[in-house]
Scaffold this active site. Sequence first.
Site: not given
Length: 509
Positions: A178, A230-231, A234-235, A253, A287, A334, A393
């Site tokens: 995805k 990703g963020s 979510v991670g 990661e 990142c 963003q 972040e």
Amino acid sequence: MTRDSEVPGRHYIDGEWTDGDSTTTFESREPATGEVLAEFQRGTSDDVSSAVAAAEAAADEWQALSYIDRAEHLWEIFHELRDRTDELGTVVSRECGKELSEGRADVVEAYHMVEWAAGNARHPHGDVVPSEVASKDAYMRRKPRGVVGCITPWNFPVAIPFWHMAVALVEGNTVVWKPAEQTPWCAQIVAEMFDDAGIPDGVFNLVQGYGDAGNAIVEDDRVDTVLFTGSAAVGHEVAGKIGGQPGRSACCEMGGKNAVVVTDTADLDIAVHSAVMSSFKTTGQRCVSAERLIVHEDVYDEFKRRFVDLAEDVTVGDPLDESTFMGPVVDQEQVEKFAEYNELARQEGATVLVDREELAPDAIPDGREGGNWVGPFVYEMEYDPELRCLTEEVFGPHVALLEYSGGIERAVEMVNATPYGLAGAIVAEDYRQINYFRDNADLGLAYGNLPCIGAEVHLPFGGVKKSGSGSPHAREVIEAVTERTAWTLNNSKEIEMAQGLSADIRTEE
């Protein structure tokens, strides 16, 4: 490599291009213009279920092939990526807003990763281990985990998918991917390459869409391993859902609040160059981008003057123009997040040094007025580890200059004072300072006299603390997508045990 926006892009499931279960579509928009590039089918949980079923059904036949045979499909993709670097790099720049050299580099990194993974098929796998007992052979073998779900971000829309998928496939797993909803055009081109390479039906599957499709991968217990980049928000949700389920694993990661340390011994030419690259390359949307510059008091004023001058002047422009240093951010979300954190910094006491948050009309490229344009935002403030602007972040060109006094120990204390631990850099001429940073900074990726960016495909890429739970990349990802079996074979007619354990069977007679 043009897309006909009147014909929506489709999913690739079980060797077929399909519209999937839903008639809902979504759009890919060009960050530099705001214009629609193409339309794509939006995947559903049923589409993910079909893809997982296809991957599960294909697993045994794919695993039965040799490493070499599996890698042959990847070699086909390697050559196509290499031959079409400029073409696909331009699509990357158009769809996620990176300037052209970064778009090309995204593709180069992808084919380097494929080269590494496919080449590794001919390298030794497993370990021979000496046994305590001379008559025994002991060794470890690897076998694939099964179905691997890959969830990837928009900022490296070609490279990171191959971080995940190239190794997973060569090791004998099947894949359901995805990609990010911001870069579906790049994803479709990658899927077309797999199709052209003749990958067996069901081995590779693509489902386009939003977070609900990614969540369906996470919640499907037929998916043995999830690789996520990703963020952090979510991670950690991904890792939390999977962590409590026996037999399943997640390798994630995530983001960082990265820093560059400039010590009293630094070469300021290297320091300023490294800081500009770390803070503004990819418009701060890596990142590993540095949002904190921790500078010793002895060199602070000179460093600040030089850094601010460059931050005022770096070229923000059309990503397809070779003279551009920073392109647009990826989308309006963003832009809004960047503005919110800039305002937060002001509220928390920042002294603003550079404010290019809203570009002047004459600074926006002609014909690109609808793009997501921002420039550098640079400020200085008294260090306080409780401030949100110094610990959260932003993922944009938002940079704090922080002065420190004392030794390298103080600088590293400041580096470590965030929940994250992804990346960081030190600029110094004293090797003792460099070695202290190397040994004591809580980081997964560290750089000396270099920008806080960059990834070579044969090195692990991941962080500690809130920044990750593994490295879904290169050699380290092999651990995530395989199981190890320790095998011991007795070559004797007698049974002898390790640790002096008796093998005698005693009876009453």
